[in-house]
Scaffold this motif. Structure first.
Motif, PDB file in Angstrom:
ATOM      1  N   LEU A 134      -1.986   8.635   4.043  1.00 52.57           N
ATOM      2  CA  LEU A 134      -1.170   7.420   4.042  1.00 52.57           C
ATOM      3  C   LEU A 134       0.216   7.686   4.620  1.00 52.57           C
ATOM      4  CD1 LEU A 134      -2.136   6.015   0.526  1.00 52.57           C
ATOM      5  CD2 LEU A 134      -2.658   4.937   2.726  1.00 52.57           C
ATOM      6  N   PHE A 139       2.948   4.912   5.934  1.00 58.23           N
ATOM      7  CA  PHE A 139       3.258   4.281   4.655  1.00 58.23           C
ATOM      8  C   PHE A 139       4.307   5.102   3.909  1.00 58.23           C
ATOM      9  CE2 PHE A 139      -0.921   2.725   5.694  1.00 58.23           C
ATOM     10  CZ  PHE A 139      -1.015   1.464   5.118  1.00 58.23           C
ATOM     11  N   ASP A 140       5.147   4.425   3.167  1.00 61.79           N
ATOM     12  CA  ASP A 140       6.044   5.075   2.218  1.00 61.79           C
ATOM     13  C   ASP A 140       5.269   5.235   0.917  1.00 61.79           C
ATOM     14  OD1 ASP A 140       8.144   6.081   0.783  1.00 61.79           O
ATOM     15  OD2 ASP A 140       9.350   4.259   0.811  1.00 61.79           O
ATOM     16  N   VAL A 141       4.977   6.472   0.522  1.00 64.28           N
ATOM     17  CA  VAL A 141       4.052   6.757  -0.576  1.00 64.28           C
ATOM     18  C   VAL A 141       4.826   7.156  -1.831  1.00 64.28           C
ATOM     19  CG1 VAL A 141       2.137   8.206  -1.333  1.00 64.28           C
ATOM     20  CG2 VAL A 141       2.291   7.494   1.064  1.00 64.28           C
ATOM     21  N   THR A 150       1.968   2.224  -2.427  1.00 64.13           N
ATOM     22  CA  THR A 150       2.721   2.442  -1.191  1.00 64.13           C
ATOM     23  C   THR A 150       3.658   1.267  -0.937  1.00 64.13           C
ATOM     24  OG1 THR A 150       1.046   1.344   0.178  1.00 64.13           O
ATOM     25  CG2 THR A 150       0.792   3.721  -0.191  1.00 64.13           C
ATOM     26  N   ASP A 151       4.680   1.531  -0.133  1.00 62.70           N
ATOM     27  CA  ASP A 151       5.623   0.500   0.301  1.00 62.70           C
ATOM     28  C   ASP A 151       5.353   0.250   1.780  1.00 62.70           C
ATOM     29  OD1 ASP A 151       7.843  -1.026   1.092  1.00 62.70           O
ATOM     30  OD2 ASP A 151       9.168  -0.031  -0.352  1.00 62.70           O
ATOM     31  N   ILE A 152       4.989  -0.994   2.118  1.00 57.27           N
ATOM     32  CA  ILE A 152       4.607  -1.304   3.503  1.00 57.27           C
ATOM     33  C   ILE A 152       5.801  -1.694   4.367  1.00 57.27           C
ATOM     34  CG2 ILE A 152       2.249  -1.932   2.907  1.00 57.27           C
ATOM     35  CD1 ILE A 152       3.090  -4.885   3.018  1.00 57.27           C
ATOM     36  N   SER A 200       7.936   0.240   5.408  1.00 54.21           N
ATOM     37  CA  SER A 200       8.052   1.303   6.415  1.00 54.21           C
ATOM     38  C   SER A 200       7.197   1.007   7.641  1.00 54.21           C
ATOM     39  CB  SER A 200       7.634   2.644   5.810  1.00 54.21           C
ATOM     40  OG  SER A 200       6.295   2.580   5.317  1.00 54.21           O
ATOM     41  N   LEU A 201       6.231   0.090   7.501  1.00 55.25           N
ATOM     42  CA  LEU A 201       5.392  -0.335   8.626  1.00 55.25           C
ATOM     43  C   LEU A 201       5.895  -1.633   9.250  1.00 55.25           C
ATOM     44  CD1 LEU A 201       1.906   0.292   6.963  1.00 55.25           C
ATOM     45  CD2 LEU A 201       3.050   1.762   8.632  1.00 55.25           C
TER      46      LEU A 201
END
Length: 407
Positions: free
Chosen positions: A323, A328-330, A341-343, A345-346
Motif C-alpha cells: 500500500l 497510500f499513507d498507511v 490508509t489515508d487516500i 496522499s493519492l
C-alpha cells in the motif's frame, strides 16, 4: 370469488399508508457496506480486501473436532442455554491462563452466536430507552444499530490520527459522559483503525467508569492479534472493573472459523444474567457441535497463538508495504487484521467514491471508514483493507494497486 377490478386496491401491508414498514430506529442504517462492497467484488471479479474473513480455514484438528462432535451426536439438538459446559469451562481456563482473571463457568460465562449477538444482547439487556452510550468512533457498524434497537442514544468520541496511529483524547472522553450515560462501549484491539489502547488510556477509562459508576461493554475479539510492542490488556483486570465490565470474546477471529459463529461474554453474575435475559429471545441457542470444537481450540498450546500472530504479522507487512509503495499513507496497525490508509496522499478525499471506483480502477475492494462514523467528515479520507488473506492474494492485490496508483 369476485375478481379484483382495476379500481380495487390490495390491503396496505403496513396497516397505514402514512407509516413505512421499517422500524424508525433502524431506518437510518439500510444495507451494510459489507454487503454492498462484497457484491461489487463478485460482480467485477475483484480481490476482496473489504470484509474481514479469512480465505483459508483454521486448524485441521479443530475442524475434525467439529466433525467428531457431529458424528457423536453432541450438539445436534439444542445445547444448554448458557452454552455447553465444556466451552464455558474452556473460556474460564483461557481467561485465567492468559490474564489471571477468574470466572465461574456456571454463572459468569454465556456463549453467544458470535460476538455480534453478544453485543446486541449486552446492549438490549443493559440499556433502558434514553440511556446514553459513549462509543469510540469509528465503530463497528453493528454498535450503532444495536444501541438504536435498545432505544439508547450513542455519543461518539472520535479516535484521531496522531504520529502514525489513532489515539483517544481522554479529555474528550470525560467530557462526553453526562448524568444520562449508562455505559461505555470499548473496542480494543480496535476495528477499523488497528489501534490498541495503551495502559494509560485503559487506566483512564477504568477510573472514569468507577468515578461515574458506569457499566462497560468491551469488545476484545482481536485479543490474540496484537503486533510489535503492543499488548492486549483486558479492561476487567483494572482496579474496580471486574464487576462492572462485560467482556466479549469470539472464536471466529482467533481460529479462522468465522462461519461457526461462536462467541461469549464474561462478567459478574448480575451482568451476565442481564445479557442472557436478552440473548434467550434472540437465537436462544446456536452452533451446538461447534461449541465443543471451540472448547478444544481454546486449549491449544501457546505455540498455536504465537504462530497465528506471526503469520498475520507477515501478512500485515506484505500489505502495508504494498500500500505504501502504491502511494497510500498507511497507519501503523498494532492489532486486528485491518490496515487503515489515508487516500489524500493519492489526491483523493472521498472514501465512498474512492472505494466504489476502486474495483474498476484496480480490481481490488476496500471499505470506506466513513461508514463507521457519526461525524462522516472525520472519516472521509480513510479507507480500510483486510490482510487476513493468503499471502499470494495480498501480493496480487498490492501489485494491482501499484499499477493503478504508483507514479
Amino acid at each position: 370469488m369476485t375478481a379484483m377490478t382495476s379500481s380495487a386496491r390490495p390491503a396496505d401491508p403496513a396497516g397505514t399508508a402514512a407509516r413505512p414498514p421499517l422500524n424508525r430506529r433502524l431506518a437510518e442504517f439500510g444495507t451494510t457496506i459489507f454487503a454492498e462492497m462484497s457484491a461489487l467484488a463478485q460482480r467485477t471479479g475483484s480481490i476482496n480486501l473489504g470484509q474481514g474473513f479469512p480465505d483459508t480455514d483454521g486448524p485441521e484438528e479443530i475442524r475434525e473436532a467439529a466433525v467428531r462432535a457431529l458424528r457423536d451426536g453432541r450438539g445436534n439438538q439444542y445445547p444448554p442455554g448458557p452454552g455447553v459446559p465444556e466451552l464455558r469451562a474452556a473460556v474460564t481456563a483461557h481467561q485465567l491462563r492468559r490474564y489471571g482473571l477468574t470466572f465461574d463457568p456456571d454463572t459468569e460465562v454465556l456463549v453467544t452466536a458470535g460476538a455480534t449477538e453478544a453485543i446486541a444482547a449486552a446492549l438490549l439487556g443493559l440499556l433502558e430507552p434514553g440511556d446514553e452510550v459513549v462509543a469510540l468512533e469509528p465503530y463497528y457498524d453493528s454498535y450503532a444499530a444495536c444501541i438504536a434497537m435498545a432505544g439508547g442514544r450513542r455519543v461518539p468520541v472520535t479516535l484521531r490520527p496522531h504520529e502514525g496511529r489513532f489515539r483517544l483524547d481522554l479529555d474528550e472522553l470525560r467530557a462526553a459522559v453526562t448524568d444520562r450515560t449508562r455505559l461505555l462501549l470499548i473496542n480494543t484491539p480496535h476495528n477499523p483503525t488497528g489501534t490498541v489502547l495503551t495502559r494509560t488510556e485503559l487506566t483512564a477509562i477504568a477510573e472514569l467508569a468507577v468515578e461515574r459508576d458506569l457499566l462497560v461493554v468491551t469488545d476484545e475479539v482481536y485479543e490474540h492479534l496484537v503486533f510489535d510492542e503492543a499488548e492486549h490488556l483486558p479492561l476487567a483486570t483494572f482496579p474496580g472493573m471486574r464487576d462492572r465490565t462485560v467482556t466479549i470474546g469470539s472464536a471466529g477471529k482467533t481460529f479462522s472459523f468465522t462461519g461457526w459463529k461462536v462467541g461469549w461474554v464474561t462478567g459478574a453474575p448480575v451482568l451476565v444474567s442481564a445479557v442472557r435475559s436478552a440473548k434467550q429471545y434472540l437465537t436462544y441457542v446456536a452452533s451446538g457441535p461447534f461449541q465443543y470444537a471451540v472448547a478444544e481450540a481454546l486449549a491449544l498450546p501457546d505455540s498455536y497463538f504465537e504462530g497465528f500472530r506471526a503469520d498475520m504479522l507477515t501478512k500485515r507487512n506484505v500489505l502495508a508495504t504494498g500500500l505504501a509503495d502504491a502511494g497510500f499513507d498507511v497507519f501503523r496497525t498494532a492489532g486486528t487484521y485491518f490496515i487503515t490508509t489515508d487516500i489524500r496522499s493519492l489526491g483523493e478525499t472521498d472514501g465512498f467514491a474512492f472505494c466504489r471506483a476502486l474495483p474498476e480502477r484496480a480490481g481490488v475492494v476496500a471499505i470506506p471508514n466513513a461508514v463507521f462514523y457519526d461525524h462522516r467528515e472525520a472519516g472521509a479520507p480513510f479507507v480500510r483493507f483486510a490482510f487476513c488473506k493468503r499471502t499470494e492474494m495480498l501480493a496480487d492485490a498490492t501489485e494491482r494497486l501499484r499499477k493503478a496508483f504508483a507514479c
